[in-house]
Design an enzyme around this catalytic site. Structure first.
Site, short mmCIF file in Angstrom:
data_model
loop_
_atom_site.label_atom_id
_atom_site.label_comp_id
_atom_site.label_asym_id
_atom_site.label_seq_id
_atom_site.Cartn_x
_atom_site.Cartn_y
_atom_site.Cartn_z
N SER A 280 75.25 35.24 68.82
CA SER A 280 75.87 34.15 68.07
C SER A 280 75.96 34.56 66.62
CB SER A 280 74.99 32.89 68.19
OG SER A 280 75.50 31.85 67.37
N TYR B 203 66.66 28.71 67.94
CA TYR B 203 67.97 29.21 68.40
C TYR B 203 68.40 30.44 67.58
CZ TYR B 203 72.86 29.26 69.86
OH TYR B 203 74.07 29.65 70.35
N SER C 6 66.32 33.37 68.49
CA SER C 6 66.61 33.92 69.82
C SER C 6 67.90 34.76 69.79
CB SER C 6 66.75 32.80 70.85
OG SER C 6 67.96 32.06 70.67
N LYS C 7 68.89 34.31 69.02
CA LYS C 7 70.16 35.03 68.99
C LYS C 7 70.07 36.30 68.13
CE LYS C 7 72.24 32.47 71.90
NZ LYS C 7 72.78 33.00 73.16
N1 LIG Z 1 79.33 26.76 71.92
C1 LIG Z 1 79.14 27.43 70.82
O1 LIG Z 1 79.56 27.02 69.74
C2 LIG Z 1 78.37 28.74 70.86
C3 LIG Z 1 78.39 29.55 69.71
C4 LIG Z 1 77.71 30.77 69.74
C5 LIG Z 1 77.03 31.15 70.89
N2 LIG Z 1 77.04 30.34 71.99
C6 LIG Z 1 76.32 30.81 73.16
O2 LIG Z 1 77.19 30.81 74.27
C7 LIG Z 1 76.43 30.69 75.48
C8 LIG Z 1 77.06 29.61 76.34
O3 LIG Z 1 76.90 28.38 75.69
P1 LIG Z 1 77.95 27.19 75.82
O4 LIG Z 1 78.22 26.75 74.45
O5 LIG Z 1 79.05 27.55 76.72
O6 LIG Z 1 76.98 26.07 76.44
P2 LIG Z 1 76.89 25.37 77.87
O7 LIG Z 1 75.70 24.48 77.79
O8 LIG Z 1 78.20 24.80 78.23
O9 LIG Z 1 76.61 26.60 78.86
C9 LIG Z 1 75.35 27.18 79.04
C10 LIG Z 1 75.13 27.40 80.52
O10 LIG Z 1 73.86 28.06 80.68
C11 LIG Z 1 73.20 27.45 81.78
N3 LIG Z 1 71.75 27.63 81.68
C12 LIG Z 1 70.91 27.06 80.79
N4 LIG Z 1 69.64 27.43 81.04
C13 LIG Z 1 69.67 28.27 82.11
C14 LIG Z 1 68.68 28.99 82.84
N5 LIG Z 1 67.37 28.90 82.52
N6 LIG Z 1 69.07 29.76 83.88
C15 LIG Z 1 70.39 29.84 84.22
N7 LIG Z 1 71.37 29.18 83.57
C16 LIG Z 1 71.02 28.41 82.52
C17 LIG Z 1 73.60 25.97 81.68
O11 LIG Z 1 73.35 25.25 82.87
C18 LIG Z 1 75.06 26.07 81.31
O12 LIG Z 1 75.89 26.16 82.46
C19 LIG Z 1 75.00 30.39 75.05
O13 LIG Z 1 74.23 31.57 75.12
C20 LIG Z 1 75.16 29.95 73.61
O14 LIG Z 1 74.01 30.20 72.85
C21 LIG Z 1 77.70 29.15 72.00
#
Ligand SMILES: NC(=O)c1ccc[n+]([C@@H]2O[C@H](COP(=O)([O-])OP(=O)(O)OC[C@H]3O[C@@H](n4cnc5c(N)ncnc54)[C@H](O)[C@@H]3O)[C@@H](O)[C@H]2O)c1
Length: 247
Positions: free
Chosen positions: A144, A157, A160-161
């Site tokens: 991230s 968070y 972790s990233k």
């Molecule tokens: N949305 C943003 O703005 C953003 C920005 C930077 C990084 N990210 C990263 O992108 C990734 C996806 O996030 P998102 O925004 O699509 O969120 P999201 O909540 O839609 O998707 C996350 C998915 O991970 C699954 N998950 C959570 N814990 C789990 C576990 N212990 N085992 C297996 N699956 C698990 C959830 O059920 C969900 O389907 C994450 O790593 C997040 O940190 C998101």
């Protein structure tokens, strides 16, 4: 098609970026094994993958539990025909937004670090068991901008990233000699369940200043990052090294 014949393991495919990536990969000819803990949304995602004409299969896997990761990876590789070409690790959580450092609960710290950092390590470890003997593979890790390019609303968070980014750099140096390319993607603020919950938490914690609707409206589509993930998974990205930053 960009991913014709590619055999992919993807985590976090039930919602958000993972789901958008799975669907885009399906439309580009990939076979997709995906892991998540959200079974109901996984069932819908699986139908969408199959509607795109691709082969998909879902495993309920908590990526923090090594025994679950190990057996699901082995089963998935067998289902994929004995080889995994690409790992796209997307699963993650964001908790502790806007909580001050002197009040940050240890259990929230452990929960976030466990899933985002240890979970990424466990998935990479068990997929690498298959990629190293094959001397081939591509690993994409979701880091991230938070904790890498700047701050975060959550200490756990952001840490972790920063950790997954560090893991990517170490893996890039070590797995490269086995013919395995490792990249991480640093997405910006995207319209997913994770980010919506964070925007709402920060809005509430900061006295509900401004329009919540406008803040949610400003989030970008996960489809744009799905395009980047799919391109990185393809052979066209063979020369890319290190991190890719997105809006
Ligand atoms: N949305 C943003 O703005 C953003 C920005 C930077 C990084 N990210 C990263 O992108 C990734 C996806 O996030 P998102 O925004 O699509 O969120 P999201 O909540 O839609 O998707 C996350 C998915 O991970 C699954 N998950 C959570 N814990 C789990 C576990 N212990 N085992 C297996 N699956 C698990 C959830 O059920 C969900 O389907 C994450 O790593 C997040 O940190 C998101």
């Amino acid at each position: 098609m960009l991913l014709e014949g590619k055999r992919i393991i993807l985590t976090g495919g039930s919602t958000g970026i993972g789901r958008a990536t799975a669907l885009r990969a399906a439309s580009e000819g990939a076979q997709i094994a995906f892991f998540d803990v959200n079974d109901s949304d996984a069932a819908t995602a699986l139908k969408e993958i199959e509607s795109a004409g691709a082969k998909g299969r879902y495993w309920h896997v908590d990526i923090v539990q090594e025994d679950q990761v190990q057996s699901a990876v082995d089963e998935a590789v067998e289902w994929l025909g004995g080889k995994v070409d690409v790992l796209i690790n997307v699963a993650g959580v964001l908790k502790g937004a806007n909580v001050s450092i002197d009040e940050f609960p240890e259990d929230v710290w452990d929960f976030v670090i466990d899933i985002n950092l240890k979970g990424t390590f466990l998935v990479v470890k068990h997929v690498a068991r298959h990629m190293i003997p094959a001397a081939d593979g591509t690993i994409i890790i979701t880091s991230s901008g938070a904790g890498v390019l700047g701050g975060s609303s959550s200490y756990a968070y952001g840490s972790s990233k920063g950790g997954t980014h560090g893991l990517t750099m170490v893996l890039d140096g070590t797995l490269g000699q086995h013919g395995i390319r490792v990249n991480d993607v640093l997405p910006g603020a995207l319209d997913t369940p994770l980010k919506r919950a964070q925007v709402e938490a920060v809005h509430d914690a900061t006295g509900k200043q401004g329009s919540l609707g406008d803040k949610l409206e400003a989030l970008a589509s996960p489809d744009g990052v799905a395009n980047v993930m799919v391109w990185l998974a393809s052979d066209e990205a063979a020369y890319v090294r290190g991190s890719v930053r997105t809006i």
